[in-house]
Enzyme design. Sequence first.
Site, PDB file in Angstrom:
ATOM      1  CG  ASP A  80      -0.205  -0.051   2.547  1.00 22.90           C
ATOM      2  OD1 ASP A  80       0.810  -0.774   2.640  1.00 22.90           O
ATOM      3  OD2 ASP A  80      -0.617   0.637   3.500  1.00 22.90           O
ATOM      4  CG  ASP A 110       6.894   4.482   2.193  1.00 20.37           C
ATOM      5  OD1 ASP A 110       6.956   3.294   2.538  1.00 20.37           O
ATOM      6  OD2 ASP A 110       6.361   5.352   2.888  1.00 20.37           O
ATOM      7  CD  GLU A 142       4.123   0.602   6.833  1.00 22.90           C
ATOM      8  OE1 GLU A 142       4.954   0.925   7.674  1.00 22.90           O
ATOM      9  OE2 GLU A 142       3.683   1.420   5.997  1.00 22.90           O
ATOM     10  CD  GLU A 143       2.632   4.071   4.447  1.00 23.41           C
ATOM     11  OE1 GLU A 143       2.665   4.664   5.546  1.00 23.41           O
ATOM     12  OE2 GLU A 143       3.610   4.002   3.681  1.00 23.41           O
ATOM     13  CD  GLU A 167       8.679   0.726   5.039  1.00 23.55           C
ATOM     14  OE1 GLU A 167       8.708   1.719   4.277  1.00 23.55           O
ATOM     15  OE2 GLU A 167       7.623   0.264   5.499  1.00 23.55           O
TER      16      GLU A 167
HETATM   17 ZN   LIG Z   1       6.716   2.310   4.029  1.00 24.31          ZN
END
Ligand SMILES: [Zn+2]
Length: 383
Positions: A80, A110, A142-143, A167
Amino acid sequence: MTSLNLLDMYRSIIALPSISSTESSWDQSNEQVIRLLADWFSQLGFAVEVTELPDLPGKFNLLATRGEGDGGLLLAGHTDTVPFDPGRWTKDPFKLTEEGNRLYGLGTIDMKGFFAFIVEALKDLDLSKLTKPIRILATADEETTMAGARAIASAMAIKPDYAVIGEPTGLVPVMMHKGHMSEAIRITGKSGHSSDPANGVNALEIMHQVMGRLLDLQRQLKENYGNHHFKVPQPTLNLGHINGGDSPNRICACCELHFDMRPIPGVGPDELLGLLHHALEPIKEQYPKALELTHLHEPIPPYGTDPDGELVKAAESISGNKAEAVNYCTEAPFINQLGCQTIVLGPGHIAQAHQPDEYLDLSFVKPTVDVLQQLVNRFCLTK
Ligand SMILES: [Zn+2]
């Protein structure tokens, strides 16, 4: 062998929107990205497993495995991205733009682009000679909630020896970060005419005591705990938002405070919550049922891996960079729960993440492919 090349892969993965957001108008499924990855890793001879997250229709994790048994190396990342600010992007976030030695697009660092790097690194290695398995994990959300990584940690279906989360660390190995907790305290009193305080129970006055206790706790955390790897060594506590009352001549019936805490390795969310409850106990005794403490989101635990472990040492020598602690959160605490040594290491700089015109500097291409190939050689291709 596959005909996939890095630029084409970047172009196709950036073109598939996969925004996650707590605001439903932004939130999207990551299914298209997962299907694309399933195709890429199948072409490399991986067995691919796609799982829809419980209670989150349209959100998927992918696990791809090549090689047999437990152990080996896990290369992990999230599929995501954050939402984007259309007014501030000068490029199309979903169309890869190559300009001035940079690749622009949402997710270039990212971190959807990391999966293209994994394929690029693996396609030139002889994976028929694996001595330990390689696994690829691609997660959802994840975000926002880290639901994808939480599901992997609670399923405990894989046991890698080592994990690398790609990352954007500027190819500096990261071995430690704080966690994050967002908490709310709501005080419910009783309203009444201000001319006689006995008419009610003033929530603002109780909150005043709560805040005094929280500031005492903040001081205790600073005096009693610390980890020298962090620039701010102690677990922090920040008062961030307050709302209560409606009129000067009414006794305030309700007040709510939001604050955050950042746990450190060894002083995790459970320990901080214990200290918090202890600090608030006298107020709860004095005003039974007035105080309610809730999570604004599920706590993200702190994370740390052995700084002298094989993975950190190998990543330091391969990347030429000394491992460090950082001040942002990743999925590492959840991946770490699988029992593996875990680092965060990937191309691009965190300062360019979550920004308009996010880009990958092309100078990262060769070193990133080299680092990934050497890690795979080291942990999966030698006896
Ligand atoms: Zn990230």
